[in-house]
Design a protein around this motif. Structure first.
Motif, PDB file in Angstrom:
ATOM      1  N   PRO A   1      17.463 -36.163   9.169  1.00 40.22           N
ATOM      2  CA  PRO A   1      18.669 -35.347   8.473  1.00 40.22           C
ATOM      3  C   PRO A   1      19.340 -36.196   7.406  1.00 40.22           C
ATOM      4  O   PRO A   1      19.625 -37.481   7.558  1.00 40.22           O
ATOM      5  N   ILE A   2      19.510 -35.976   6.166  1.00 36.60           N
ATOM      6  CA  ILE A   2      20.160 -36.505   5.120  1.00 36.60           C
ATOM      7  C   ILE A   2      21.788 -36.548   5.386  1.00 36.60           C
ATOM      8  O   ILE A   2      22.269 -35.594   5.642  1.00 36.60           O
ATOM      9  N   ARG A   3      22.482 -37.620   4.968  1.00 36.02           N
ATOM     10  CA  ARG A   3      23.853 -37.928   5.366  1.00 36.02           C
ATOM     11  C   ARG A   3      24.515 -36.868   4.181  1.00 36.02           C
ATOM     12  O   ARG A   3      24.125 -36.954   3.134  1.00 36.02           O
ATOM     13  N   SER A   4      25.447 -35.893   4.777  1.00 32.77           N
ATOM     14  CA  SER A   4      26.075 -35.080   3.859  1.00 32.77           C
ATOM     15  C   SER A   4      26.971 -35.838   2.707  1.00 32.77           C
ATOM     16  O   SER A   4      27.517 -36.918   3.057  1.00 32.77           O
ATOM     17  N   LYS A   5      26.712 -35.234   1.519  1.00 32.24           N
ATOM     18  CA  LYS A   5      27.694 -35.915   0.473  1.00 32.24           C
ATOM     19  C   LYS A   5      28.922 -35.131   0.260  1.00 32.24           C
ATOM     20  O   LYS A   5      29.682 -35.471  -0.696  1.00 32.24           O
ATOM     21  N   ILE A   6      29.245 -34.279   1.174  1.00 35.13           N
ATOM     22  CA  ILE A   6      30.643 -33.424   1.113  1.00 35.13           C
ATOM     23  C   ILE A   6      31.655 -34.508   1.661  1.00 35.13           C
ATOM     24  O   ILE A   6      31.511 -34.512   2.993  1.00 35.13           O
ATOM     25  N   ILE A   7      32.437 -34.783   0.854  1.00 38.65           N
ATOM     26  CA  ILE A   7      33.697 -35.866   1.303  1.00 38.65           C
ATOM     27  C   ILE A   7      34.768 -35.330   1.480  1.00 38.65           C
ATOM     28  O   ILE A   7      35.978 -35.745   1.810  1.00 38.65           O
ATOM     29  N   HIS A   8      35.233 -34.339   0.673  1.00 42.08           N
ATOM     30  CA  HIS A   8      36.578 -33.715   0.440  1.00 42.08           C
ATOM     31  C   HIS A   8      36.446 -32.201   0.781  1.00 42.08           C
ATOM     32  O   HIS A   8      35.649 -31.405   1.011  1.00 42.08           O
ATOM     33  N   ASP A   9      37.782 -32.061   1.379  1.00 49.12           N
ATOM     34  CA  ASP A   9      38.418 -30.610   1.946  1.00 49.12           C
ATOM     35  C   ASP A   9      38.034 -29.532   0.764  1.00 49.12           C
ATOM     36  O   ASP A   9      37.567 -28.476   0.957  1.00 49.12           O
ATOM     37  N   LYS A  10      38.202 -29.962  -0.563  1.00 51.38           N
ATOM     38  CA  LYS A  10      38.071 -28.972  -1.477  1.00 51.38           C
ATOM     39  C   LYS A  10      36.606 -28.444  -1.898  1.00 51.38           C
ATOM     40  O   LYS A  10      36.469 -27.560  -2.139  1.00 51.38           O
ATOM     41  N   GLN A  11      35.815 -29.381  -1.666  1.00 50.44           N
ATOM     42  CA  GLN A  11      34.250 -29.079  -1.824  1.00 50.44           C
ATOM     43  C   GLN A  11      34.003 -27.871  -0.607  1.00 50.44           C
ATOM     44  O   GLN A  11      33.166 -27.085  -0.953  1.00 50.44           O
ATOM     45  N   LEU A  12      34.641 -28.215   0.423  1.00 51.64           N
ATOM     46  CA  LEU A  12      34.112 -27.271   1.638  1.00 51.64           C
ATOM     47  C   LEU A  12      34.707 -25.572   1.268  1.00 51.64           C
ATOM     48  O   LEU A  12      34.264 -24.512   1.609  1.00 51.64           O
ATOM     49  N   GLN A  13      36.223 -25.771   0.609  1.00 53.98           N
ATOM     50  CA  GLN A  13      36.832 -24.545   0.221  1.00 53.98           C
ATOM     51  C   GLN A  13      36.002 -23.850  -0.724  1.00 53.98           C
ATOM     52  O   GLN A  13      36.218 -22.510  -0.743  1.00 53.98           O
ATOM     53  N   VAL A  14      35.299 -24.493  -1.544  1.00 54.41           N
ATOM     54  CA  VAL A  14      34.245 -23.702  -2.438  1.00 54.41           C
ATOM     55  C   VAL A  14      32.783 -23.165  -1.720  1.00 54.41           C
ATOM     56  O   VAL A  14      32.590 -22.009  -1.891  1.00 54.41           O
ATOM     57  N   LEU A  15      32.426 -24.162  -0.926  1.00 52.53           N
ATOM     58  CA  LEU A  15      30.890 -23.694  -0.443  1.00 52.53           C
ATOM     59  C   LEU A  15      31.125 -23.005   0.811  1.00 52.53           C
ATOM     60  O   LEU A  15      30.421 -21.920   1.052  1.00 52.53           O
ATOM     61  N   MET A  16      32.024 -23.064   1.571  1.00 51.34           N
ATOM     62  CA  MET A  16      32.229 -21.984   2.900  1.00 51.34           C
ATOM     63  C   MET A  16      32.495 -20.543   2.594  1.00 51.34           C
ATOM     64  O   MET A  16      31.705 -19.744   3.215  1.00 51.34           O
ATOM     65  N   PRO A  17      33.229 -20.251   1.493  1.00 55.68           N
ATOM     66  CA  PRO A  17      33.329 -18.836   1.128  1.00 55.68           C
ATOM     67  C   PRO A  17      31.809 -18.389   0.696  1.00 55.68           C
ATOM     68  O   PRO A  17      31.542 -17.088   0.975  1.00 55.68           O
ATOM     69  N   ALA A  18      31.062 -19.170   0.011  1.00 56.55           N
ATOM     70  CA  ALA A  18      29.802 -18.769  -0.409  1.00 56.55           C
ATOM     71  C   ALA A  18      28.969 -18.313   0.803  1.00 56.55           C
ATOM     72  O   ALA A  18      28.107 -17.598   0.553  1.00 56.55           O
ATOM     73  N   LEU A  19      28.806 -19.568   1.743  1.00 52.94           N
ATOM     74  CA  LEU A  19      28.130 -19.433   2.952  1.00 52.94           C
ATOM     75  C   LEU A  19      28.385 -17.963   3.645  1.00 52.94           C
ATOM     76  O   LEU A  19      27.645 -17.338   4.282  1.00 52.94           O
ATOM     77  N   GLY A  20      29.954 -17.803   3.889  1.00 60.82           N
ATOM     78  CA  GLY A  20      30.165 -16.712   4.520  1.00 60.82           C
ATOM     79  C   GLY A  20      29.696 -15.246   3.755  1.00 60.82           C
ATOM     80  O   GLY A  20      29.400 -14.418   4.425  1.00 60.82           O
ATOM     81  N   TYR A  21      29.802 -15.506   2.243  1.00 60.70           N
ATOM     82  CA  TYR A  21      29.373 -14.462   1.604  1.00 60.70           C
ATOM     83  C   TYR A  21      27.787 -14.384   1.884  1.00 60.70           C
ATOM     84  O   TYR A  21      27.336 -12.747   1.970  1.00 60.70           O
ATOM     85  N   GLY A  22      27.120 -15.250   1.844  1.00 58.31           N
ATOM     86  CA  GLY A  22      25.819 -14.949   2.294  1.00 58.31           C
ATOM     87  C   GLY A  22      25.205 -14.529   3.414  1.00 58.31           C
ATOM     88  O   GLY A  22      24.400 -13.673   3.783  1.00 58.31           O
ATOM     89  N   LEU A  23      26.187 -14.529   4.505  1.00 60.18           N
ATOM     90  CA  LEU A  23      25.840 -13.959   5.803  1.00 60.18           C
ATOM     91  C   LEU A  23      26.245 -12.452   5.774  1.00 60.18           C
ATOM     92  O   LEU A  23      25.756 -11.715   6.641  1.00 60.18           O
TER      93      LEU A  23
END
Length: 1453
Positions: free
Chosen positions: A56-78
C-alpha cells in the motif's frame, strides 16, 4: 431493571453525522457530488493496495482539515443507492483500512491524523457506516446480496477491532454499541418482508451485537442507559425469530460459565457444540460480571410470554408506520409476519425450558436439543421412559447438587406460570405479574390471559400468509391453539421443576397452588389442539374398523411425559389432581388408536400414562375416607377418593386389553397384581369385604372392585391375552405367568374353584400350543416360556390341591406332562386310540422342557396335598440320615461319636435306574419290638431324600398280635410202639461197579497205595498222617459226645418240650430287591451286561464315598436364593456407615422392622435344615457354639446370618433374607433374653407359627436354581468381610476347614446378587455403593472368578413417603429377560403388600436370571447327575456269582 434510566438510543435521523453529510449534499448537485465522491473514493482505495499488486501507498493526508473535507464525502458515498455498488465498495474499503489504526499494527495507508487520534476518527467512521445498513426499499435479491456482502465486511472489521484493539476508549465502545443497536433497529424493527435486507442480515447483525456486547462487558462495562437501550430495542425486534435464536445462544453460553463456577465441575455441564459458541464468552470476564450479564441478558427481551400476544408485539412505531402506509393492513396486529409468533413463542419457551434443565443438572443439555422436534420430552423424561423400559443408571438423571425448587421458581416461575395459563378463562388469574428489573411489560395487557379469539377448532397452517386473506383468516393463524406447543413446553418445564423436589424439601404453598391450577388447565382436553391431517386419516380408518380412537392434547401429553413423578413425591395436596389426571388417562390408555402430538411417540405417551396410573393405584384404599376438592371446581362439591377405585380398576383392565407395547404391558401386569393383592390384604386386615360403592354392581363380578372380583377378572384377562396375543413375546409371557403365580398364592375367602380349574386348563393349553409351534419357531426364548408355564402350573396345583380331585383337570395336567417329557400326546383326540409308551419316540421340545415337565410330575405325585410335610416348610426331604438311623438301631451300642464314614459301612448301597440311590439297613430300629424281617430304606432321588421302614408280614398288622400256638401245650402221652429200627449202610455206587473190568485209561493214574509202596519215605509220612487224623477224629468225637450230654434236654424225661426260638437274622435287603424284581435272572444279566444297568451296587468303603454322599444331600431339591437387605440413612454413601444403621432400632424407620418380618419368618441358622444364606450353616442341624442371644432393640442386625435369618419357602423354592452388619457391632450387642420368636411392631408379619400356611401358598421359587454349594480353596473364609464368613473369625473354628463341594457350570448363575435397600432420601439411590458392599454378601456359592469380574447386582430401592406409601426403584435390569415383576420401576405401593411384592420380585429376578443362563441345570437334574457321578466312581465291578455272593454277605464282612 433499567426503567428509571433514559435510553441512549436517539432517533435515527440524528445518527450518522447527518448534519455534515446534509451540508455536503446541499452544496453541490447530485451528479457533481456523485462524481466527486466516486473520484475521491476510487483514488483513496487505489492507494490501499487492495486492487493493485504491491504494498500500500503511504497516505498523503497529513492535516485534520483534509479529513474534514474527505470524510463527509465518503460518508455521503455510503448512502448512495445500491446501483452505485462500486462507489459503496470503495468507501467501505477505505474506511475499513483506516480503522486499522485501532489495531496494534495499523496499515501504512492510514492517514497520520487518524493515527494520532484513532478513537476520535473511529467514532466518525462508525457513525458513517450506519448509512450502508439503511434499507434501500424493495430491491432484487441480487442487489440485496451485494449490500449484504459489504455489510458483512464492515461487521467483520468492527468485530476484529473490538476483539483485538488495545486502545479503544470508553466513548468509542459506547459509539460502537450504539452503532450496532441502530443498524439492528434499522434492519429489524420494520415488519418482516420477504427478500429484504433485514431478513438476510438478521442473524449476522444480531450475533455481532451480542458478541460485541459481551466483549464490552468484559472490557468496558456498558452504562445503564445503554442496557436500557438494548432492552427497548430487543423488545421491538421480537417478531424476528433470529432474535430468540441468538437470545437462546447467548443464554446457554453464559449459563454454562455460570453453572461451572456456581456448582463446580462435578455438576453436569451444558454441552456447547459449536466452536464459536465455546469462545463467545471472553476469557477475562470475572465471575461477578458473568452473573450480572447473565441475569441482564436473560431479561433483555422482556416477558417471553408476550410473544403469544400479537397485539403487544405489534405495538411499535414500525408496525404503526406500516399499517398507515399499507392498503391491506388496517391494524398493526394484522401484519402477515406476526403469523410466525407461535413458532417464535415456542422457541423462547424451549430456551427457558433448556435453562431449567441446565440448572437441574439434566445430562446432555445443549442448544442443539432445542431445535429437536418434540422438545416437550426432556432428556430426564426420556431416560425414565426409554424405549426398552430400562432406566440408565450409569448417568444420573438429575444432579444431587441442583438448586431447590423455590430458587428456580423465583427465577423462571413468573414466565412459566403465565405461559402455562395462556387461553385460560379464570375468574381470578392465579398468576400475579411479578415486577422484575427486566421483566417486560408491566401493564394490564401483559397480565391478562388472552381469550378474545374465536374459531378454536381451526386447523389452518400458520407457515405463511396468502395474499388477499381476510382479517378473520389472519386472526385464525394467531388463535390460542396455535400457541399450545409453547404452552406445553412451559408446562413440561414446570413439571420437571416440581418433580426435582428432594426428600424433605419444602415448596412454597403459593407455587404449589399455581402449579396445580396450571396443571388442571393443561389437562383439560378442550384446548383445541391442532392435530395433523394424517392423524385425522388414521382416525377415520380406525373408526371404520371399529377401533376406538382417543385424543390427547399437546399440553396434556407434555404433563404426562414430564410429570411421571408427580404422585411419587411428597407434594402437599397433590391428590387434588387425581380427578383431572384420571380424566386424561381414560383418554390415553384404554383406546386402541391414540391421536397424540405428531412429535411424541404414542408408545412413550402411553408409558408415561402407565407410570402415573401405577402411582395413583394405591391412593383409594390408602385414603379411603379422604374427600378431595377438585382443582378449578368453585362449588363445594367434594370427591371421596375411595369412589375412584372402580374407575381406576376398569381403566387398568381396559388398558391391558388394548396395549401392544411389551414394556407397557409388563408395567400394567405389575399394577394389576398389586391391585388384587392390595384388595385381598385389605379385606383380611379389616375382616370385612372391600367396599363396593354401588349396590347395583355387587352382583356383576366384571364391574366390582372386591378382591374376589379382581381375582376372577385378572385370571380371565391374563389367560385370554396369554393365549391370543402374548405368546410370541417372551418378556410379556413371563410377566403374565408371574402374575398368575402371584394370584395362585392369594388367600381369598370367596375363591371360585371353577376359575382356578380354568386357569390351570389355560396354562396347559398355552404349553401345548407353544410345544406345537413349527420347528423354525422354537428357540431358547420359546422354551423359557414353556418352562415358566410348567412352574406356574406347579404353583397352582400346590396352592389348590383340590384341583387334582377333578378327573378332567388331572387328565389335562398329565397329558401336558406327557407332552413335555415325550414330545407328543398318547391320545391327541378323545376318539383316537391311545398309543402306548413303547410305541412313541422320545422326542421332547428340548431337555429344558423335559426337565420342567418332570418337575411338575414330581410335584403332582409328592407335593400336591402334602406340602408342607411333617418336617415343615423348611425341608421337603426327610431329616434322617445314616448316622441318625444307626443310632436308633437295636444293635447299636457304640458311642455318640459316630461319623458318616462309619455309619455308611452298615448300609448296603444300590443305584436303581441310574437315578435313585438306595441305602438299605437290615438292622431293626429300636421302636420295632416285633421280630419281623425289617429293612430301612434311605432313598435318595432327584427330588429329595425319604426314609421308609418295611417289614415282611404274612398277616395284616392288626392280626399279627394273635399267636397261633399256646405257651404251655402240656406234656404228650408216651407212645410205647415206636417201631423197628433198621441199621442200613448206604451205598454210594451200585454193586455192578466192581464187576466192570478196568481199562488202560483207568490205570493211567497210579493209586495211592502203589505210590506209597514204591517209596519208603512216603510210606512213613503217610502212616504218620493217618495217626494224626485218627487222633484228631477220636478227640473231636469225645468232645462232641461230652457237649451233647451237657446240652441235650431231650429225650430227658424230666425236660418239657418247648417251641424253638424265633429267627432274628434275615437278609431283608435281598428280600426287598427281589420283591421289586431286581434279582431275577434277566434283571441280573442286564445289570451285568447293560451300559446303564437297572441295579448297581456301590462300594461304601471306598475313600471319598461319605463326602460325596454329603454333597448329594446338600444338593437341594428346590431352588435357593439369597437377598441382602440394607438400610441407608439420608446422605450416606460409605459402606461401614450403612452397615452400622441396623444395629439399633433407633436408627431405622419405624416401618423397617415390620417390612423385614413381612419378607419371611425368622429361623435359627443352627437348627434350620434349609437354606440359611451361607453354605457354612445351610442344610444341617447342629448345636450352636454358644448361647445365642441378641438385642431385642436391634434394627435388623439379628438377621445377619450369624444366628438368625429371615426365611421363606414353598414347594419349589427357598429364599433367605440377610441383613448384613459389622461383626464387632454384633458381638457388642447385649441382651438378657434369647430370640425365640419373631417380634414385630405390627402389620403383615410372617410368624413361625404361620410359616406352614405361608409355605403352602405355592412356589415362588424358580424351576432353575443353583443348588450346588461351592468351595473355593483360593478364598480364605477368615479374610472375607462377609457377615457370614466373619463369624468364623471369633470362635467358630469347627467350620473353618469345612468344604462344600465343587463348582459346576450351573454356578455361574450364583454370581448375581439381589439387594433390597431402604432409603430415607430417594436421591441416595444414585450414590449407593453396591460394588463396595459385595464382600458383605458372600454366600459360598459364587464361582471362583466372581470377584474379578463385575458382578450383576439387582437392587430394589424402597423409599418411604410421608403419606404412608412407598416408592419403588429398580436398578440393574439391563438383560433381555430381567424386567421381573410384579414391582415396576417408579411404582408406588401400600404398606400392606410391600413385603410380599418385594419378595416376589426378588424371586422373579433370580428366576429370570436362571432362565437366561445357558449353563443352568434344575435342582433335580443336578441331583441326578450327582448320583450318576457316584455310580461311575464307586460302582462294584462284579459278575453274576459275585453279585449273588455280595447279596448273601453282611455289609461289615
Amino acid at each position: 431493571m433499567f426503567s428509571d434510566w433514559p435510553s441512549e438510543l436517539v432517533p435515527q435521523q440524528g445518527w450518522g453525522d447527518e448534519a455534515a453529510i446534509s451540508a455536503f449534499k446541499d452544496a453541490v448537485p447530485w451528479s457533481v457530488g456523485r462524481d466527486f465522491v466516486a473520484g475521491t473514493a476510487k483514488h483513496l482505495a487505489s492507494s490501499l493496495g487492495l486492487t493493485k499488486p504491491g504494498p500500500p501507498i503511504r497516505s498523503k493526508i497529513i492535516h485534520d482539515k483534509q479529513l474534514q473535507v474527505l470524510m463527509p464525502a465518503l460518508g455521503y458515498g455510503l448512502s448512495f443507492p445500491l446501483s452505485e455498488i462500486d462507489i459503496l465498495r470503495d468507501c467501505v474499503s477505505v474506511y475499513c483500512e483506516w480503522l486499522s489504526a485501532l489495531l496494534p499494527n495499523p496499515k501504512s495507508s492510514v492517514p497520520a491524523p487518524i493515527l494520532n487520534d484513532p478513537n476520535h476518527y473511529a467514532r466518525i467512521i462508525i457513525n458513517h457506516f450506519y448509512y450502508l445498513f439503511v434499507p434501500r426499499g424493495a430491491q432484487g435479491p441480487d442487489v440485496i446480496n451485494r449490500q449484504a456482502v459489504l455489510c458483512h465486511r464492515v461487521l467483520r472489521t468492527l468485530q476484529n477491532i473490538a476483539q483485538n484493539s488495545p486502545c479503544l476508549s470508553e466513548d468509542t465502545w459506547q459509539t460502537l454499541l450504539l452503532f450496532l443497536l441502530h443498524i439492528n433497529s434499522a434492519l429489524l424493527s420494520p415488519p418482516t418482508v420477504k427478500e429484504d435486507a433485514g431478513e438476510q442480515l438478521c442473524e449476522r447483525v444480531l450475533s455481532v451485537l451480542f458478541e460485541t456486547w459481551l466483549l464490552a462487558c468484559a472490557r468496558c462495562f456498558p452504562p445503564p442507559p445503554l442496557w436500557n437501550a438494548l432492552r427497548e430495542s430487543c423488545q421491538r425486534w421480537r417478531h424476528r425469530g433470529g432474535l430468540i435464536d441468538q437470545w437462546n445462544r447467548i443464554n446457554f453460553a453464559l449459563s454454562a460459565k455460570l453453572i461451572s463456577f456456581m456448582y463446580g465441575p462435578a455438576f453436569p455441564q451444558i454441552k456447547i457444540s459449536s466452536e464459536d459458541d465455546l469462545n463467545i464468552i471472553p476469557v477475562n470476564m470475572s465471575r461477578d460480571c458473568i452473573a450480572q450479564v447473565w441475569y441482564r441478558i436473560l431479561h433483555i427481551i422482556g416477558n417471553p410470554v408476550d410473544l403469544s400476544r400479537h397485539t403487544v408485539i405489534s405495538k411499535t412505531p414500525a408496525f404503526l408506520k406500516y399499517a398507515i402506509s399499507s392498503e391491506l393492513v388496517i391494524e398493526p396486529s394484522q401484519h402477515p409476519c406476526l403469523q410466525m409468533l407461535p413458532s417464535i413463542f415456542l422457541s423462547a419457551m424451549k430456551g427457558v425450558s433448556g435453562l431449567v434443565d441446565a440448572f437441574l443438572g439434566v445430562p446432555n443439555t445443549s442448544l442443539d436439543n432445542l431445535n429437536q422436534k418434540g422438545r416437550q420430552m426432556s432428556s430426564s423424561s426420556s431416560l425414565s421412559l426409554s424405549s426398552d423400559g430400562k432406566s440408565d443408571d450409569a448417568g444420573r438423571v438429575l444432579s444431587s447438587g441442583r438448586p431447590k425448587c423455590n430458587s428456580l421458581l423465583h427465577l423462571f416461575g413468573p414466565w412459566l406460570f403465565e405461559a402455562a395459563l395462556i387461553n385460560c378463562n379464570l375468574q381470578a388469574s392465579p398468576v400475579t405479574q411479578h415486577k422484575s428489573d427486566g421483566g417486560g411489560s408491566g401493564g394490564p395487557a401483559s397480565r391478562r390471559p388472552v381469550s378474545v379469539f374465536g374459531s378454536e377448532n381451526s386447523r389452518k397452517s400458520s407457515d405463511s400468509s396468502v395474499p388477499g386473506e381476510s382479517h378473520t383468516d389472519r386472526l385464525a393463524h394467531l388463535s390460542p391453539q396455535h400457541f399450545q406447543s409453547g404452552r406445553a413446553e412451559a408446562l413440561g418445564a414446570l413439571c420437571r421443576i416440581f418433580c426435582s423436589k428432594k426428600t424433605g424439601e419444602e415448596i412454597l404453598p403459593v407455587y404449589l397452588a399455581r402449579f396445580y391450577l396450571a396443571l388442571h388447565q393443561g389437562l383439560r382436553q378442550n384446548d383445541g389442539t391442532v392435530v395433523s391431517s394424517h392423524h385425522d386419516s388414521n382416525a377415520s380408518q380406525s373408526n371404520r374398523h371399529g377401533v376406538r380412537t382417543g385424543t390427547c392434547s399437546e399440553t396434556a401429553a407434555s404433563i404426562l411425559v414430564n410429570g411421571v413423578d408427580l404422585f411419587r413425591l411428597d407434594l402437599q395436596g397433590v391428590v387434588s389432581l387425581v380427578p383431572s389426571v384420571l380424566g386424561v388417562l381414560e383418554g390415553v390408555l384404554p383406546e386402541g388408536e391414540l391421536r397424540a402430538p405428531s412429535h411424541l411417540p404414542v408408545t412413550l405417551l402411553r408409558r408415561a400414562a402407565t407410570h402415573i396410573l401405577l402411582s395413583i393405584l394405591p391412593l383409594p384404599l390408602h385414603f379411603q375416607g379422604l374427600q378431595v376438592k377438585e382443582v378449578g371446581n368453585n362449588s363445594n362439591e367434594r370427591i371421596t377418593l375411595s369412589h375412584l377405585r372402580p374407575q381406576l380398576v376398569n381403566l387398568l383392565s381396559n388398558a391391558l386389553q388394548v396395549e401392544s407395547d411389551p414394556v407397557n404391558t409388563q408395567m400394567l401386569l405389575g399394577g394389576l397384581l398389586f391391585c388384587v393383592q392390595d384388595a385381598a390384604f385389605c379385606e383380611v386386615m379389616d375382616s370385612i369385604s372391600q367396599h363396593n360403592f354401588s349396590t347395583e354392581r355387587d352382583h356383576n363380578i366384571m364391574s366390582s372392585d372386591s378382591a374376589h372380583a379382581l381375582f376372577v377378572r385378572a385370571i380371565y384377562l391374563v389367560c385370554h391375552r396369554l393365549i391370543s396375543s402374548w405368546k410370541s413375546d417372551v418378556n410379556v409371557s413371563l410377566a403374565g405367568l408371574e402374575l398368575l403365580s402371584g394370584l395362585a398364592r392369594l388367600n381369598i375367602a370367596e375363591q371360585d374353584g371353577l376359575e382356578c380349574k380354568r386357569a390351570v386348563k389355560w396354562l396347559c393349553d398355552y404349553i401345548a400350543y407353544q410345544c406345537s409351534r413349527p420347528p423354525r419357531a422354537h428357540s431358547k426364548d420359546l422354551h423359557s416360556t414353556i418352562v415358566a408355564a410348567f412352574h406356574c402350573a406347579s404353583v397352582w396345583l400346590v396352592a389348590h390341591p383340590y384341583l387334582l380331585q377333578d378327573k378332567e383337570c388331572l387328565a389335562t395336567v398329565l397329558e401336558v406332562v406327557e407332552l413335555g417329557i415325550s414330545g407328543s400326546k398318547s391320545q391327541v383326540k378323545s376318539s383316537d386310540a391311545p398309543r402306548l409308551k413303547h410305541e412313541k419316540e422320545l422326542k421332547p421340545a428340548s431337555m429344558r422342557v423335559k426337565d420342567a415337565a418332570e418337575a411338575l410330575l414330581s410335584c403332582v405325585l409328592s407335593q400336591v396335598g402334602t406340602f408342607p410335610s411333617v418336617c415343615g416348610a423348611e425341608s421337603l426331604s426327610s431329616l434322617l440320615d445314616e448316622v441318625t438311623l444307626l443310632r436308633h438301631c437295636n444293635t447299636w451300642g457304640g458311642s455318640d461319636q459316630l461319623t458318616r464314614d462309619t455309619a455308611a459301612l452298615h448300609f448296603r448301597y444300590f443305584v436303581a435306574q441310574n437315578s435313585i440311590m438306595l441305602a438299605l439297613l437290615e438292622q431293626p430300629l429300636g421302636n420295632h419290638q416285633d421280630p419281623q424281617p425289617t429293612v430301612t430304606a434311605l432313598i435318595r432321588g432327584p427330588f429329595g431324600r425319604v426314609v421308609w421302614t418295611m417289614q415282611l408280614r404274612h398277616l395284616p398288622r392288626h392280626k399279627s398280635s394273635a399267636k397261633l400256638y399256646t405257651v404251655n401245650p402240656g406234656r404228650p402221652l408216651p407212645m410205647n410202639d415206636v417201631g423197628i429200627k433198621h441199621s442200613v449202610k448206604p451205598k454210594y455206587f451200585p454193586d455192578s461197579v466192581d464187576r466192570i473190568p478196568l481199562s488202560k485209561a483207568d490205570k493211567s493214574i497210579p493209586s495211592l497205595e502203589s505210590v506209597i509202596l514204591n517209596d519208603e519215605k512216603s510210606a512213613l509220612e503217610h502212616d504218620k498222617l493217618l495217626q494224626i487224623l485218627d487222633h484228631q477224629v477220636a478227640f473231636e468225637d469225645n468232645v462232641r459226645h461230652q457237649v451233647e450230654r451237657e446240652t441235650t434236654e431231650y429225650p430227658d424225661v424230666e425236660t418239657e418240650c418247648a417251641a424253638p426260638p424265633l429267627c432274628h437274622e434275615f437278609q431283608t435287603a435281598r428280600l426287598l430287591l427281589s420283591h421289586f424284581g431286581f434279582l431275577s435272572l434277566d434283571a441280573l444279566q442286564q445289570s451285568v451286561d447293560a451300559a446303564v444297568p437297572s441295579l448297581v451296587a456301590l462300594d461304601s468303603s471306598m475313600a471319598g464315598f461319605a463326602r460325596d454322599l454329603d454333597l448329594l444331600d446338600t444338593t437341594n431339591n428346590r431352588t435357593i436364593d439369597t437377598a441382602h437387605v440394607f438400610y441407608v440413612r439420608a446422605g450416606q454413601s460409605a459402606p461401614q456407615d450403612i452397615l452400622l444403621n441396623v444395629v439399633s432400632s433407633n436408627t431405622v424407620h419405624p416401618h423397617f422392622l415390620e417390612f423385614l418380618t413381612g419378607l419371611g419368618w425368622m429361623v435359627n441358622v443352627y437348627q434350620h435344615p434349609g437354606w440359611t444364606g451361607h453354605v457354612s450353616t445351610a442344610f444341617t442341624v447342629t448345636t450352636p457354639p454358644q448361647e445365642v442371644v441378641a438385642d431385642l432393640n436391634h434394627g435388623g442386625s439379628c438377621f445377619s446370618g450369624r444366628s438368625h435369618v429371615l426365611y421363606w419357602s414353598d414347594a419349589l423354592s427357598e429364599v433367605a433374607f440377610v441383613v448384613p452388619c459389622p461383626a464387632i457391632a454384633q458381638q457388642n450387642q447385649g441382651s438378657q433374653q434369647s430370640l425365640g420368636s419373631t417380634s414385630s411392631p405390627g402389620g403383615i408379619v410372617l410368624d413361625p407359627n404361620e410359616k406352614v400356611a405361608a409355605g403352602g401358598g405355592g412356589g415362588s421359587g424358580s424351576e432353575r436354581s443353583d443348588s450346588l454349594p461351592s468351595y473355593d480353596p483360593d478364598v480364605d473364609a477368615g479374610s472375607s468381610l462377609s457377615s457370614h464368613t466373619s463369624q468364623l473369625s471369633f470362635g467358630h473354628g469347627e467350620n473353618r476347614n469345612r468344604k462344600f463341594g465343587r463348582q459346576t457350570s450351573a454356578m455361574a448363575c450364583s454370581d448375581h446378587k439381589v439387594f433390597i435397600v431402604w432409603l430415607e432420601s430417594f436421591d441416595d439411590c444414585y450414590t449407593f455403593p453396591g460394588n463396595e458392599l459385595l464382600p458383605e454378601t458372600v454366600t459360598g456359592r459364587e464361582s471362583s472368578s466372581w470377584k474379578e469380574k463385575e458382578a450383576v447386582i439387582y437392587i430394589i430401592f424402597i423409599h418411604a413417603l410421608t403419606n404412608g406409601l412407598f416408592r419403588i426403584k429398580l436398578q440393574g435390569q439391563n438383560a433381555k429377560l430381567s424386567m421381573a415383576g410384579p414391582l415396576v420401576d417408579g411404582q408406588v405401593v401400600s404398606r400392606r403388600v410391600l413385603g410380599t411384592l418385594v419378595r416376589q420380585t426378588a424371586l422373579n429376578m433370580c428366576r429370570r436370571k436362571r432362565l437366561e443362563s445357558d449353563s443352568y441345570q434344575p435342582p433335580h437334574v443336578q441331583r441326578k447327575l450327582r448320583i450318576q457321578e457316584m455310580v461311575q466312581k464307586y460302582r462294584y465291578e462284579m459278575n453274576e456269582p459275585e453279585f449273588y455272593t455280595h447279596l448273601f454277605t453282611s455289609p461289615l464282612c
